[in-house]
Scaffold this motif. Structure first.
Motif, short mmCIF file in Angstrom:
data_model
loop_
_atom_site.label_atom_id
_atom_site.label_comp_id
_atom_site.label_asym_id
_atom_site.label_seq_id
_atom_site.Cartn_x
_atom_site.Cartn_y
_atom_site.Cartn_z
N ILE A 345 -4.08 -0.26 15.73
CA ILE A 345 -2.73 -0.05 15.19
C ILE A 345 -2.64 -1.02 13.91
CG2 ILE A 345 -0.22 -0.52 15.41
CD1 ILE A 345 -0.58 0.24 18.31
N LYS A 346 -2.89 -2.35 13.96
CA LYS A 346 -3.12 -3.24 12.57
C LYS A 346 -4.15 -2.98 11.74
CE LYS A 346 -1.91 -6.93 10.61
NZ LYS A 346 -0.47 -7.02 9.89
N THR A 347 -5.42 -2.72 12.11
CA THR A 347 -6.44 -2.84 11.00
C THR A 347 -7.27 -1.55 11.15
OG1 THR A 347 -8.22 -3.48 12.73
CG2 THR A 347 -6.79 -5.21 11.53
N GLY A 348 -6.96 -0.69 12.19
CA GLY A 348 -7.89 0.81 12.22
C GLY A 348 -8.97 0.68 12.94
N HIS A 349 -9.31 -0.71 13.38
CA HIS A 349 -10.67 -0.79 14.29
C HIS A 349 -10.29 -1.62 15.45
CE1 HIS A 349 -12.65 0.34 10.38
NE2 HIS A 349 -12.06 -0.66 9.74
N GLY A 350 -10.86 -1.14 16.34
CA GLY A 350 -10.84 -1.75 17.73
C GLY A 350 -12.12 -1.16 18.75
N HIS A 351 -12.50 -2.06 19.82
CA HIS A 351 -13.57 -1.80 20.50
C HIS A 351 -13.56 -2.35 21.92
CE1 HIS A 351 -17.83 -1.08 21.43
NE2 HIS A 351 -17.85 -2.25 21.94
N VAL A 352 -13.81 -1.50 23.18
CA VAL A 352 -13.93 -1.95 24.26
C VAL A 352 -15.46 -1.44 24.63
CG1 VAL A 352 -13.39 -1.75 26.64
CG2 VAL A 352 -11.45 -1.96 24.82
N ASN A 353 -16.22 -2.26 25.32
CA ASN A 353 -17.56 -1.88 25.84
C ASN A 353 -17.47 -1.37 27.13
OD1 ASN A 353 -20.13 -1.62 26.52
ND2 ASN A 353 -20.90 -3.70 25.87
N TYR A 354 -17.49 -0.20 27.67
CA TYR A 354 -17.25 0.14 28.65
C TYR A 354 -18.35 0.12 29.77
CZ TYR A 354 -12.71 1.87 27.24
OH TYR A 354 -11.35 1.92 26.82
N ASP A 355 -19.50 -0.27 29.01
CA ASP A 355 -21.03 -0.35 29.86
C ASP A 355 -20.59 -1.89 30.39
OD1 ASP A 355 -21.88 2.15 29.70
OD2 ASP A 355 -22.68 1.56 27.50
N ALA A 356 -19.95 -2.65 30.09
CA ALA A 356 -19.63 -4.14 30.35
C ALA A 356 -18.47 -4.59 31.06
CB ALA A 356 -20.11 -4.94 29.40
N ILE A 357 -18.01 -3.56 31.96
CA ILE A 357 -16.50 -3.88 32.55
C ILE A 357 -16.89 -4.20 34.17
CG2 ILE A 357 -14.50 -2.89 33.47
CD1 ILE A 357 -14.58 -3.32 30.43
N PRO A 358 -16.57 -5.44 34.62
CA PRO A 358 -17.25 -5.99 35.84
C PRO A 358 -16.43 -5.34 36.82
CG PRO A 358 -16.21 -7.68 34.61
CD PRO A 358 -16.36 -6.89 33.75
N ALA A 359 -16.61 -5.35 38.16
CA ALA A 359 -15.76 -4.86 39.18
C ALA A 359 -15.70 -5.98 40.37
CB ALA A 359 -15.98 -3.38 39.66
N VAL A 360 -14.90 -6.37 41.19
CA VAL A 360 -15.21 -7.33 42.27
C VAL A 360 -14.44 -6.91 43.61
CG1 VAL A 360 -15.18 -9.82 43.12
CG2 VAL A 360 -15.25 -9.27 40.45
N ILE A 361 -15.04 -7.04 44.76
CA ILE A 361 -14.50 -6.80 46.06
C ILE A 361 -14.20 -8.23 46.54
CG2 ILE A 361 -14.35 -5.39 48.19
CD1 ILE A 361 -15.98 -3.45 46.91
N TYR A 362 -13.02 -8.75 46.58
CA TYR A 362 -12.72 -10.11 47.02
C TYR A 362 -12.71 -10.49 48.74
CZ TYR A 362 -11.74 -10.88 42.21
OH TYR A 362 -11.93 -10.98 41.04
#
Length: 476
Positions: A345-362
């Motif tokens: 919204i502010k700059t027109g640029h943003g990024h999320v690396n969806y190949d590096a989203i960890p998951a945990v079962i506690y």
């Protein structure tokens, strides 16, 4: 008390609907970027499902029930004799509530610190850039925004024909506040939430049975070998599993719940008795009451808000993040999207690396993973190698007498680039951060194996598994 705003007030730069991990982070980041921002939340407390009835209260119970179980079953072999151990469930539940209250109030302070307005109320679309808000303390107001972000999260998926009363038949919310330990606790659904809450009540003394339609527990992100090991460790705790089993009906009487199920392969019918049943078959996007049809926002067959790669919906000026749209329903994934959307919204640029989203079962031991699983790589036709290292060969794990589990690396065959990591063992949820960093920066297994790790630590198992994936481990 919620503040009210006149409908003729100057429009906000950013209006965020939802105060969960995605919503409040988006609002805070927008405020930090100098955008005039407001966050609208209908719950009356910030933090969303995660802080109020999800991640945070469940981790409080998981931690404290584990301590209780350890005192009963583990301390004696360590030379610590304790007598007269009793469970005070009321105090344990109050400790959970204290953690929740402290964190939700902390989020409210963060909004104030970053000059974000906060409205307690239910928002619905009156136009592309206009929202009607029913205030929780009475009355209504209208809010205008140049950019509107839908971050309303998810809700428990209903089971057809089964009514949740939060007493005998409960959702995860009810399972966090049971007034007494049930004699027989049945979990329908062997995913993350069911396994965690099943662990809590088993440690506190309930007979726990997990009924799962599929032939494995944990969900699609967990490798098959890790899922099998996880099942074995949970069986040692005393949890029973009925895999490949379909639930047909759940009927309650005055003090009992009867479950009719059948074996998926044979069709053989099975009757299961319980005092409390946890319905844990997943979650679905929460869009009720938003009046999305008024502005033509497209949704898919599963009720998810359709977005492009910049989180734009089919309505100009309206974006969506978190559980309400695509991807894993994880608080930290929503947080990353919250930052990215404010930057878009502010700059027109943003990024999320969806190949590096960890998951945990506690559970105990914990299960954590990031990147690709073997199943996914086989489906994609990628050539890969694996390397594993058991905690039974790790000096710190041996010293702590916590040797269940292993670290597993999956690397690209030709380059040794790390494609995925799976861990089952003590502190797996913390250790997976190193794997996530490796994926984020495109590290090879050799990069990690040649990085000095402190001795004696559990993280040495991580280094050794990396070494095993391209050469040979040194300590096994």
């Amino acid at each position: 008390m919620a503040r009210t705003y006149a409908s003729d007030a100057a429009p906000y730069d950013v209006v965020v609907i939802g105060g969960g991990p995605g919503g409040y982070i988006a609002a805070i980041k927008a405020g930090q970027l100098g955008l005039k921002t407001v966050c609208i939340e209908k719950r009356g407390a910030l933090g969303g499902t995660c802080l109020n009835v999800g991640c945070i209260p469940s981790k409080s119970l998981l931690n404290n029930s584990h301590k209780y179980h350890d005192v009963q079953h583990d301390l004696k072999k360590r030379g610590i004799d304790v007598e007269g151990v009793k469970l005070n469930l009321d105090v344990m539940l109050k400790a959970k509530d204290k953690a929740v209250t402290g964190l939700t109030k902390g989020v409210e302070m963060l909004l104030k610190k970053n000059k974000v307005d906060y409205i307690k109320g239910m928002a619905s679309f009156a136009g592309p850039n206009k929202l009607d808000v029913q205030l929780l303390d009475g009355g209504e107001t209208q809010v205008e925004g140049k950019n509107i972000v839908i971050a309303t999260g998810s809700e428990v998926s209903p089971f057809p024909g089964i009514e949740i009363d939060e007493k005998q038949i409960v959702s995860s919310t009810g399972a966090l506040s049971l007034p007494e330990v049930p004699k027989k606790f049945v979990v329908i659904g062997g995913g993350v939430i069911g396994l965690e809450l099943g662990s809590v009540w088993r440690r506190l003394g309930a007979e726990v049975t997990v009924v799962e339609f599929n032939d494995a527990i944990g969900g699609p992100g967990v490798d098959a070998d890790i899922a099998k090991l996880m099942k074995r460790t949970m069986e040692k705790l005393g949890i029973k599993f009925m895999l490949g089993t379909k639930v047909a009906s759940v009927e309650k009487s005055a003090d009992q719940v009867k479950i009719k199920a059948e074996d998926v392969k044979s069709g053989k019918e099975v009757d299961i008795d319980a005092n409390v049943v946890l319905m844990s078959i997943g979650r679905r996007p929460n869009t009720s009451g938003l009046n999305l049809e008024a502005v033509g926002i497209e949704m898919d067959k599963r009720g998810r808000v359709v977005v492009d790669d910049e989180y734009n919906t089919s309505c100009k000026g309206v974006r969506a993040i978190g559980d309400v749209t695509f991807g894993p329903m994880l608080a930290h994934k929503a947080e990353e999207e919250g930052v990215a959307i404010a930057e878009f919204i502010k700059t027109g640029h943003g990024h999320v690396n969806y190949d590096a989203i960890p998951a945990v079962i506690y559970t105990y031991p914990e299960v954590a993973w990031v990147g690709k699983s073997e199943t996914a790589l086989k489906d994609e036709g990628v050539q890969y190698k694996t390397g594993t290292f058991p905690f039974m060969a790790n000096s710190r794990a041996k010293t702590n007498e916590e040797t269940e589990g292993l670290v597993k690396f999956i690397v690209e065959k030709e380059t040794d680039k790390v494609l995925g990591v799976q861990i089952i063992g003590p502190n797996a949820g913390e250790m997976i951060a190193e794997a996530t960093l490796a994926l984020e920066y495109g590290a090879s297994a050799e990069d990690i194996a040649r990085t000095c790790h402190a001795h004696p630590t559990l993280s040495e198992a991580f280094k050794e598994a990396a070494l095993a994936s391209y050469d040979k481990p040194l300590n096994f």
